[in-house]
Design a protein around this motif. Structure first.
Motif, PDB file in Angstrom:
ATOM      1  N   THR A 199       0.813  -1.221   0.000  1.00  0.00           N
ATOM      2  CA  THR A 199       0.000   0.000   0.000  1.00  0.00           C
ATOM      3  C   THR A 199       0.849   1.275   0.000  1.00  0.00           C
ATOM      4  N   LEU A 200       2.080   1.205   0.521  1.00  0.00           N
ATOM      5  CA  LEU A 200       2.867   2.430   0.689  1.00  0.00           C
ATOM      6  C   LEU A 200       3.831   2.720  -0.460  1.00  0.00           C
ATOM      7  N   SER A 201       4.348   1.667  -1.072  1.00  0.00           N
ATOM      8  CA  SER A 201       5.600   1.837  -1.820  1.00  0.00           C
ATOM      9  C   SER A 201       5.445   2.213  -3.287  1.00  0.00           C
ATOM     10  N   ASP A 202       6.410   3.036  -3.749  1.00  0.00           N
ATOM     11  CA  ASP A 202       6.588   3.206  -5.188  1.00  0.00           C
ATOM     12  C   ASP A 202       7.275   1.953  -5.729  1.00  0.00           C
ATOM     13  N   ARG A 203       8.271   1.501  -4.940  1.00  0.00           N
ATOM     14  CA  ARG A 203       8.959   0.252  -5.309  1.00  0.00           C
ATOM     15  C   ARG A 203       9.184  -0.575  -4.050  1.00  0.00           C
ATOM     16  N   ILE A 204       9.205  -1.882  -4.271  1.00  0.00           N
ATOM     17  CA  ILE A 204       9.471  -2.797  -3.149  1.00  0.00           C
ATOM     18  C   ILE A 204      10.763  -3.555  -3.443  1.00  0.00           C
ATOM     19  N   PHE A 205      11.648  -3.592  -2.431  1.00  0.00           N
ATOM     20  CA  PHE A 205      12.842  -4.437  -2.546  1.00  0.00           C
ATOM     21  C   PHE A 205      12.605  -5.627  -1.616  1.00  0.00           C
ATOM     22  N   VAL A 206      12.482  -6.802  -2.194  1.00  0.00           N
ATOM     23  CA  VAL A 206      12.258  -7.985  -1.353  1.00  0.00           C
ATOM     24  C   VAL A 206      13.612  -8.574  -0.967  1.00  0.00           C
ATOM     25  N   MET A 207      13.813  -8.733   0.331  1.00  0.00           N
ATOM     26  CA  MET A 207      15.088  -9.287   0.805  1.00  0.00           C
ATOM     27  C   MET A 207      14.894 -10.701   1.320  1.00  0.00           C
ATOM     28  N   VAL A 213      16.352  -9.938  -3.514  1.00  0.00           N
ATOM     29  CA  VAL A 213      16.081 -10.957  -4.517  1.00  0.00           C
ATOM     30  C   VAL A 213      15.146 -10.451  -5.603  1.00  0.00           C
ATOM     31  N   GLN A 214      14.454  -9.354  -5.327  1.00  0.00           N
ATOM     32  CA  GLN A 214      13.626  -8.758  -6.382  1.00  0.00           C
ATOM     33  C   GLN A 214      13.359  -7.296  -6.037  1.00  0.00           C
ATOM     34  N   GLN A 215      13.390  -6.450  -7.040  1.00  0.00           N
ATOM     35  CA  GLN A 215      12.958  -5.074  -6.819  1.00  0.00           C
ATOM     36  C   GLN A 215      12.061  -4.649  -7.967  1.00  0.00           C
ATOM     37  N   GLY A 216      10.985  -3.975  -7.610  1.00  0.00           N
ATOM     38  CA  GLY A 216      10.035  -3.559  -8.639  1.00  0.00           C
ATOM     39  C   GLY A 216       8.833  -2.898  -8.001  1.00  0.00           C
ATOM     40  N   ALA A 218       4.945  -2.441  -6.705  1.00  0.00           N
ATOM     41  CA  ALA A 218       4.122  -3.340  -5.886  1.00  0.00           C
ATOM     42  C   ALA A 218       3.416  -4.369  -6.781  1.00  0.00           C
ATOM     43  N   GLU A 219       2.891  -3.888  -7.901  1.00  0.00           N
ATOM     44  CA  GLU A 219       2.163  -4.745  -8.846  1.00  0.00           C
ATOM     45  C   GLU A 219       3.084  -5.860  -9.361  1.00  0.00           C
ATOM     46  N   THR A 220       4.305  -5.471  -9.786  1.00  0.00           N
ATOM     47  CA  THR A 220       5.234  -6.455 -10.345  1.00  0.00           C
ATOM     48  C   THR A 220       5.631  -7.498  -9.305  1.00  0.00           C
ATOM     49  N   VAL A 221       6.000  -7.010  -8.135  1.00  0.00           N
ATOM     50  CA  VAL A 221       6.481  -7.939  -7.112  1.00  0.00           C
ATOM     51  C   VAL A 221       5.367  -8.899  -6.688  1.00  0.00           C
ATOM     52  N   TYR A 222       4.139  -8.377  -6.663  1.00  0.00           N
ATOM     53  CA  TYR A 222       3.035  -9.240  -6.222  1.00  0.00           C
ATOM     54  C   TYR A 222       2.623 -10.230  -7.301  1.00  0.00           C
ATOM     55  N   THR A 223       2.571  -9.756  -8.538  1.00  0.00           N
ATOM     56  CA  THR A 223       2.041 -10.650  -9.589  1.00  0.00           C
ATOM     57  C   THR A 223       3.128 -11.436 -10.308  1.00  0.00           C
ATOM     58  N   ARG A 224       4.364 -10.968 -10.270  1.00  0.00           N
ATOM     59  CA  ARG A 224       5.462 -11.661 -10.969  1.00  0.00           C
ATOM     60  C   ARG A 224       6.631 -11.920 -10.035  1.00  0.00           C
ATOM     61  N   PRO A 225       6.466 -12.789  -9.057  1.00  0.00           N
ATOM     62  CA  PRO A 225       7.579 -13.056  -8.137  1.00  0.00           C
ATOM     63  C   PRO A 225       8.770 -13.643  -8.886  1.00  0.00           C
ATOM     64  N   ASN A 227      11.331 -15.387  -7.706  1.00  0.00           N
ATOM     65  CA  ASN A 227      11.760 -16.736  -7.331  1.00  0.00           C
ATOM     66  C   ASN A 227      10.846 -17.309  -6.244  1.00  0.00           C
ATOM     67  N   GLU A 228      11.192 -18.490  -5.820  1.00  0.00           N
ATOM     68  CA  GLU A 228      10.360 -19.206  -4.861  1.00  0.00           C
ATOM     69  C   GLU A 228      10.221 -18.430  -3.543  1.00  0.00           C
ATOM     70  N   ALA A 229      11.349 -17.826  -3.089  1.00  0.00           N
ATOM     71  CA  ALA A 229      11.325 -17.107  -1.804  1.00  0.00           C
ATOM     72  C   ALA A 229      10.331 -15.949  -1.847  1.00  0.00           C
ATOM     73  N   VAL A 230      10.347 -15.202  -2.957  1.00  0.00           N
ATOM     74  CA  VAL A 230       9.426 -14.063  -3.086  1.00  0.00           C
ATOM     75  C   VAL A 230       7.995 -14.575  -3.167  1.00  0.00           C
ATOM     76  N   ALA A 231       7.796 -15.629  -3.934  1.00  0.00           N
ATOM     77  CA  ALA A 231       6.449 -16.177  -4.079  1.00  0.00           C
ATOM     78  C   ALA A 231       5.902 -16.649  -2.735  1.00  0.00           C
TER      79      ALA A 231
END
Lengths: 335, 260
Positions: A199-207, A213-216, A218-225, A227-231
């Protein structure tokens, strides 16, 4: 030129890597969230950015200025701590004025800036209160005002909402976002709560385990993980291994298939539309506006989220249903 | 109900048992004569006036004050920054410090006095017979009280994040300590100072063995006056008792305030 450049950040304690190979750039006014499970190194990374913990390797530039080795006092960074770290011996006004007094500003200027900050976080009437007499939400807003009043170049927020109840958390989340937008302040927010990040971010960096392991978006990170860890961390994905993919969908893949629980559609058991998969409801869980079903289809366990529209539509354990999974909703991801 | 009455009875009995010697000493110090009769003869403040007009007593009292206050000043200067440094920079040392500070209590004062006598009787640092050696000894006695109480106070206020927050707002470490940490330590420090003072003020073994009459403290004076009139020594004991009782009461009040 990017407003913030972080390159090659690495930190370890006694042979244990906390994080490594951290690289990112931020634009001015961007709101970025470091999202990850506990112990993934996100809070230590934030403390390194603030200069409170030394780095083993890497470079940190803000507006082109190398501040990798600058002391915290000289970085122009504000930070809100998880515990708020309000000075217990000082009133709300004194807490907010502390940073301004360190800058040796005139008393009149200090008073006017403190009044502005108090108005910004809507704490009028609490100027003379001590932190012990404030609620969690009020303390959080004092901590925010104290960090903002010194006009930092970057604002760091270390899980500032984690100690608050859900209702206050939602309202403060919006307040933080409004203030950040109004001040056009470059902000790095640390959380393990995916809803906050989304809800807050322009971009999310998933650690995960010390790496981004992924930066993008909110839409991208949620719908296109990526790798397995992000998913696993985002959205309760159904992760199917090669054997499960073959059993359920007849697909031969090397990695994993990720399917979001809300994209699987349910049909009546007697529906004969081609491409439907027969399944049995094993368990259901009412989560308010959503019903979460655990189903078994061709020996594969799946989780399905449906909108809770009518009580008559709710399925019971043991009900037989048909499933539909659109090919475009299948994502092959790296292990 | 009967159990409560029994418990109350035990407590009252205990209070009477503890208060009786003090009460006896008080009456004895206020009586003109109390030897072959059940009740004392006549009330007087003579023994108190004699005591408080005795130069030797006043000097011993002064010596005790100097040694105790000197020790507490030294302890404050050394222990407060040390506790802060341990909690902020080396938190893992706290566990070891908690063992280290108890070491002085592992050796009986008589034994360590013998060691100190042979070490400091002559040679490059000759301290026996001077108040300086008492300062050193008393520091080790005050250390555990002060360290533990200050350490507890620091644990409550989350030193690391407070100092980090102050740093990010532009404060140096000494400024952060002075403006943010020290006010939080004030009550713990005062309570530990009062308790240490009460303890040190009554210390006898080190004072008698290492310094004796060369720098006579109150306890050594009391010991040396053991052959004087019982009424006089009772007045001395009561004066000492009231003084330390007042200090302990203040320490308890301060630590109670800190807890609330």
């Amino acid at each position: 030129m990017s407003f913030v450049e972080v390159s090659g950040f690495a930190k370890s304690y006694g042979g244990n890597t906390v994080f490594e190979d951290i690289n990112f750039v931020l634009a001015r006014g961007e709101f970025v969230t470091l999202l990850g499970p506990s112990g993934c190194g996100k809070s230590t990374l934030l403390r390194c950015l603030a200069g409170l913990v030394s780095l083993d390797a890497g470079q940190f530039r803000v507006e082109g200025e190398d501040i990798t080795y600058a002391v915290p006092q000289k970085r122009g960074i504000g930070m809100v701590f998880q515990s708020y770290a309000l000075f217990p011996n000082m009133t709300v006004s004194q807490n907010i004025a502390f940073g301004l007094k360190m800058q040796k500003l005139a008393a009149k200027v200090v008073a006017s800036k403190v009044a502005e900050a108090i108005e910004l976080v809507e704490l009028g009437g609490k100027e003379r209160a001590y932190p012990a007499a404030l609620s969690g939400g009020q303390r959080q807003r004092v901590a925010l005002a104290r960090s903002l009043v010194v006009e930092p170049r970057i604002l760091l927020l270390d899980e500032p909402l984690s100690a608050l109840d859900a209702r206050i958390r939602r309202s403060l989340r919006q307040q933080i976002l409004d203030i950040q937008r109004r001040l056009d302040l470059t902000t790095i927010f640390v959380t393990h709560d995916q809803e906050e990040a989304l809800t807050l971010s322009d971009r999310i960096f998933v650690m995960d385990r010390g790496r981004i392991v992924q930066q993008g978006s909110a839409e991208t990170v949620y719908t296109r993980p990526a790798n397995e860890a992000v998913a696993r961390f985002m959205g309760n994905y159904n992760l199917l291994g090669p054997q499960e993919s073959r059993l359920l969908l007849g697909l031969d893949i090397d990695g994993h298939l990720a399917i979001r629980p809300e994209v699987i559609r349910l049909f009546a058991a007697d529906d004969v539309t081609p491409g439907l998969i027969p399944a049995t409801v094993m368990h259901s869980q009412l989560l308010g506006n959503v019903v979460r079903y655990q189903v078994e289809a061709k020996g594969v366990a799946l989780q399905i989220d449906c909108l809770n529209r009518r009580a008559a539509d709710l399925l019971s354990d043991g009900n037989r249903v048909m499933l539909h999974i659109a090919p475009e909703d299948l994502q092959e991801i790296a292990p | 109900m009967a159990t409560e009455r029994y418990h109350r009875g035990v407590v009252y009995l205990l209070v009477v048992l503890l208060a009786l010697p003090v009460l006896g000493t008080l009456i004895y110090s206020l009586s003109e004569r109390w030897d072959a009769t059940v009740l004392p003869h006549g009330l007087t403040l003579h023994w108190y006036t004699t005591l408080w007009l005795d130069d030797r007593f006043l000097m011993a009292f002064w010596h005790s004050l100097v040694v105790c206050l000197g020790t507490l000043l030294l302890s404050t200067i050394l222990i407060v920054p040390a506790v802060f440094a341990i909690h902020y920079y080396f938190p893992r040392l706290d566990r070891w410090m908690n063992i280290l500070i108890l070491l002085p209590f592992a050796v009986p004062p008589v034994v360590s006095s013998v060691g100190l006598l042979s070490l400091y009787a002559d040679g490059p640092i000759s301290l026996v017979g001077t108040p300086w050696i008492l300062l050193g000894c008393y520091f080790t006695i005050a250390l555990p009280f002060m360290y533990r109480m200050l350490s507890d106070s620091l644990r409550v206020i989350n030193v690391r994040e407070l100092v980090d927050a102050a740093h990010l707002l532009g404060a140096s470490t000494p400024r952060a300590f002075w403006a943010v940490i020290l006010p939080g330590l004030r009550k713990g420090l005062l309570a530990s100072l009062f308790i240490s003072f009460s303890f040190l003020f009554g210390e006898f073994v080190f004072a008698n063995m290492l310094v004796g009459t060369r720098y006579e403290t109150l306890q050594v004076y009391l010991y040396n006056m053991r052959n004087a009139s019982g009424h006089f020594t009772s007045a001395l004991v009561m004066s000492y008792f009231i003084f330390t009782f007042a200090l302990t009461w203040m320490a308890m009040r301060i630590s109670r305030q800190e807890r609330t």
